[in-house]
Design a protein around this motif. Structure first.
Motif: not given
Length: 173
Positions: A102, A123-125, A104, A106, A119, A117
């Protein structure tokens, strides 16, 4: 072994939390396989949103417990007493988050709803509904957006979350 007397309090609590999260994610996976195979559906989606958020929260809390410098059971449990995933994620260093893939988390308010979200380092979420918000959304004047690919996306998210729980399980061992 769960409840092993040779482990410290934070390892025991972390182990309990991550194993519960793992079994919860496996349950969601079974639900997606057998029941919820399409787009947004008020009954199925809301139930899955609650389970996704709850189990992600447990998973994140297990990582926080492992990284904690606190020692007493009461302090450890008080430190993780929140449903706010953004706030909880701030209890971990960026390196500790990266160890579980992980970058971050948000917190976003959109159309009257709260979501997170997550992150990932690739690069995926992963999008998670706020645990409290989804349980009390009956008081809102808006409806959540429809997503025809919801169950497919959830299925992919579960695969990722199961990999993360496995990493934490290995840390506990």
């Amino acid at each position: 072994m769960i409840g092993d007397k040779t482990k410290d309090k934070k390892s025991i609590l972390a182990e309990r939390a991550v194993f519960r999260a793992n079994s919860g994610f496996l349950f969601i996976d079974a639900c997606l396989e057998h029941f919820h195979r399409g787009g947004t559906d008020a009954a199925y989606s809301r139930s899955l949103y609650v389970l996704f958020s709850y189990n992600f929260e447990l998973m994140l809390k297990s990582r926080i417990l492992l990284a904690s410098s606190l020692n007493s059971r009461e302090e450890l449990l008080e430190d993780i007493k929140s449903h706010d995933l953004k706030l909880l994620s701030k209890k971990l260093s960026s390196e500790a988050l990266k160890k579980i893939d992980i970058m971050s988390i948000e917190k976003i308010k959109e159309s009257g709803f709260v979501k997170y979200v997550v992150n990932l380092i690739d690069g995926r979420q992963i999008i998670l509904q706020d645990f409290t918000d989804v349980r009390y959304d009956f008081g809102k004047d808006a409806l959540r957006n429809v997503d025809q690919e919801e169950s497919k996306k959830m299925k992919n998210d579960i695969e990722t979350l199961l990999k993360i729980t496995k990493k934490i399980m290995e840390m506990v061992q």
